[in-house]
Scaffold this motif. Sequence first.
Motif, mmCIF file in Angstrom:
data_model
loop_
_atom_site.group_PDB
_atom_site.id
_atom_site.type_symbol
_atom_site.label_atom_id
_atom_site.label_comp_id
_atom_site.label_asym_id
_atom_site.label_seq_id
_atom_site.Cartn_x
_atom_site.Cartn_y
_atom_site.Cartn_z
ATOM 1 N N ASP A 67 0.780 -1.242 0.000
ATOM 2 C CA ASP A 67 0.000 0.000 0.000
ATOM 3 C C ASP A 67 0.810 1.291 0.000
ATOM 4 O OD1 ASP A 67 -2.338 -1.547 0.126
ATOM 5 O OD2 ASP A 67 -2.191 -1.711 2.303
ATOM 6 N N GLY A 68 2.136 1.193 0.030
ATOM 7 C CA GLY A 68 2.947 2.402 0.074
ATOM 8 C C GLY A 68 2.714 3.342 -1.089
ATOM 9 N N PHE A 69 2.456 2.773 -2.254
ATOM 10 C CA PHE A 69 2.262 3.564 -3.472
ATOM 11 C C PHE A 69 1.137 4.590 -3.334
ATOM 12 C CE2 PHE A 69 0.170 4.193 -7.585
ATOM 13 C CZ PHE A 69 1.236 4.580 -8.383
ATOM 14 N N PHE A 70 0.148 4.285 -2.493
ATOM 15 C CA PHE A 70 -1.016 5.165 -2.360
ATOM 16 C C PHE A 70 -0.719 6.428 -1.548
ATOM 17 C CE2 PHE A 70 -2.877 0.835 -2.761
ATOM 18 C CZ PHE A 70 -3.513 1.023 -3.968
ATOM 19 N N PHE A 71 0.487 6.524 -1.006
ATOM 20 C CA PHE A 71 0.791 7.652 -0.129
ATOM 21 C C PHE A 71 1.943 8.508 -0.661
ATOM 22 C CE2 PHE A 71 -1.259 4.358 2.347
ATOM 23 C CZ PHE A 71 -2.259 5.084 2.995
ATOM 24 N N ARG A 72 1.952 8.697 -1.956
ATOM 25 C CA ARG A 72 2.970 9.557 -2.572
ATOM 26 C C ARG A 72 2.836 10.988 -2.063
ATOM 27 N NH1 ARG A 72 6.151 7.816 -6.522
ATOM 28 N NH2 ARG A 72 5.696 5.832 -7.546
ATOM 29 N N ASN A 73 3.977 11.532 -1.636
ATOM 30 C CA ASN A 73 4.050 12.920 -1.174
ATOM 31 C C ASN A 73 3.120 13.208 0.002
ATOM 32 O OD1 ASN A 73 5.919 13.556 -3.300
ATOM 33 N ND2 ASN A 73 4.173 13.641 -4.708
ATOM 34 N N LYS A 74 2.881 12.195 0.822
ATOM 35 C CA LYS A 74 2.024 12.370 1.991
ATOM 36 C C LYS A 74 2.774 11.994 3.260
ATOM 37 C CE LYS A 74 -2.348 11.723 -0.452
ATOM 38 N NZ LYS A 74 -3.628 10.987 -0.498
ATOM 39 N N LYS A 75 2.226 12.426 4.387
ATOM 40 C CA LYS A 75 2.822 12.098 5.673
ATOM 41 C C LYS A 75 2.446 10.668 6.070
ATOM 42 C CE LYS A 75 2.960 16.770 7.641
ATOM 43 N NZ LYS A 75 2.513 17.629 8.777
ATOM 44 N N ILE A 76 3.448 9.944 6.544
ATOM 45 C CA ILE A 76 3.249 8.539 6.897
ATOM 46 C C ILE A 76 3.805 8.290 8.300
ATOM 47 C CG2 ILE A 76 3.838 6.149 6.323
ATOM 48 C CD1 ILE A 76 4.160 7.039 3.414
ATOM 49 N N ILE A 77 3.100 7.467 9.052
ATOM 50 C CA ILE A 77 3.593 7.013 10.353
ATOM 51 C C ILE A 77 3.747 5.497 10.313
ATOM 52 C CG2 ILE A 77 2.972 6.656 12.777
ATOM 53 C CD1 ILE A 77 1.725 9.395 12.819
ATOM 54 N N VAL A 78 4.874 5.008 10.836
ATOM 55 C CA VAL A 78 5.094 3.578 11.019
ATOM 56 C C VAL A 78 5.202 3.324 12.515
ATOM 57 C CG1 VAL A 78 6.626 1.618 10.620
ATOM 58 C CG2 VAL A 78 6.276 3.317 8.810
ATOM 59 N N VAL A 79 4.437 2.358 13.024
ATOM 60 C CA VAL A 79 4.486 2.007 14.444
ATOM 61 C C VAL A 79 5.217 0.677 14.594
ATOM 62 C CG1 VAL A 79 3.168 1.492 16.518
ATOM 63 C CG2 VAL A 79 2.324 3.212 14.907
ATOM 64 N N GLY A 80 6.248 0.675 15.422
ATOM 65 C CA GLY A 80 7.007 -0.543 15.663
ATOM 66 C C GLY A 80 8.453 -0.222 15.958
ATOM 67 N N GLY A 81 9.182 -1.225 16.480
ATOM 68 C CA GLY A 81 10.573 -0.990 16.818
ATOM 69 C C GLY A 81 11.510 -2.104 16.413
ATOM 70 N N GLY A 82 10.987 -3.069 15.652
ATOM 71 C CA GLY A 82 11.816 -4.190 15.211
ATOM 72 C C GLY A 82 12.341 -4.003 13.801
ATOM 73 N N ASP A 83 12.989 -5.043 13.287
ATOM 74 C CA ASP A 83 13.560 -4.981 11.945
ATOM 75 C C ASP A 83 12.507 -4.693 10.887
ATOM 76 O OD1 ASP A 83 16.069 -5.417 12.885
ATOM 77 O OD2 ASP A 83 16.319 -7.414 12.031
ATOM 78 N N SER A 84 11.335 -5.343 11.017
ATOM 79 C CA SER A 84 10.303 -5.156 9.999
ATOM 80 C C SER A 84 9.800 -3.717 9.976
ATOM 81 C CB SER A 84 9.134 -6.121 10.221
ATOM 82 O OG SER A 84 8.543 -5.905 11.488
ATOM 83 N N ALA A 85 9.686 -3.080 11.144
ATOM 84 C CA ALA A 85 9.225 -1.693 11.205
ATOM 85 C C ALA A 85 10.221 -0.760 10.528
ATOM 86 C CB ALA A 85 9.007 -1.276 12.654
ATOM 87 N N LEU A 86 11.510 -0.959 10.801
ATOM 88 C CA LEU A 86 12.526 -0.099 10.202
ATOM 89 C C LEU A 86 12.660 -0.346 8.703
ATOM 90 C CD1 LEU A 86 13.074 0.468 13.173
ATOM 91 C CD2 LEU A 86 15.512 0.491 12.640
ATOM 92 N N GLU A 87 12.486 -1.613 8.315
ATOM 93 C CA GLU A 87 12.528 -1.935 6.897
ATOM 94 C C GLU A 87 11.363 -1.263 6.164
ATOM 95 O OE1 GLU A 87 12.779 -5.883 3.985
ATOM 96 O OE2 GLU A 87 12.720 -6.117 6.157
ATOM 97 N N GLU A 88 10.184 -1.289 6.767
ATOM 98 C CA GLU A 88 9.030 -0.653 6.142
ATOM 99 C C GLU A 88 9.189 0.864 6.122
ATOM 100 O OE1 GLU A 88 5.147 -2.084 7.012
ATOM 101 O OE2 GLU A 88 5.722 -3.949 6.002
ATOM 102 N N ALA A 89 9.737 1.421 7.185
ATOM 103 C CA ALA A 89 9.955 2.868 7.219
ATOM 104 C C ALA A 89 10.900 3.299 6.107
ATOM 105 C CB ALA A 89 10.507 3.275 8.583
#
Length: 315
Positions: free
Chosen positions: A136-158
Amino acid sequence: MYKSIIIGTGPAGLTAAIYLARANMNPLVIEGPQPGGQLTTTTEVENFPGFVDGIMGPELMDQMRKQAERFGAEFRSGWVTKADLSERPFKLTVEGIGELVTETVIISTGASAKYLGIPGETENVGRGLSTCATCDGFFFRNKKIIVVGGGDSALEEANFLTRFGSEVRLVHRRDELRASKIMQDRARSNEKIKWSLNYTPVAVESGPMGVTGLRVLNNATGQEEVFETDGLFVAIGHTPNTKFLDGQIATNEVGYIQVNPGTSETNIPGVFACGDVQDDKYRQAITSAGSGCMAALDCERFIEHNELKVAEPQK
């Protein structure tokens, strides 16, 4: 006695059903409480081949189900509460149905994304709230995004989401991350990532068009505030749906079913696994569908060489 029973109806299970049904094996597909899997909570799918303009997740699953039915797959709704895989034929206990007997089993029960369990979360899934950045990342071009998490997957997604968003804020309830050092270093060097550590998510704020912000508690001051956002990605892990197997199938340390490399074969001959229940790396609809094809072909070949003979009834 069924030749094969497929447990689960995501892209993997439905693809396996299509292949087995076309091979005249008349598979039985057991649908759980969420037929179609996680894709039924996705609004638009744009990365599944063959749909130029994209397709709604529930519609894609409905089409795959109808395709399997067209070739003779049988569908029944129920919850598998117990599986006896100690010997063939295997026995499955299904709530509302009873005991079913089968020569082979294909497990495609998926993995459930972990959620925060806060107000406003469930009702905004697909309305700005997601658990899959690559989906779903494509749907948020040039928009503010928040990622919640503190593990590898969260940082990878960020890191991945910085390709699209104007800014990506990482929110974690502790003041230290659980992620590996290499992942932390990579994220820290990304100037588009903002850090909000030691903040506990309290509620998801939303409006008529979906998510508008994340209400958080500043653990240091005890004050609440709202981080404005257009998209919220919850990345706190997944739980493979394997509890009903009661430890009979070999899994990795996280609980994902282990298959022989390059196959869908588990440690029990005649039992196969496909989709997210055995994939903690890709977790995409197309890779799930591909693994469903593998499971069906592996299953078909297994039965060819290991078919059980049903005793004729006494006259």
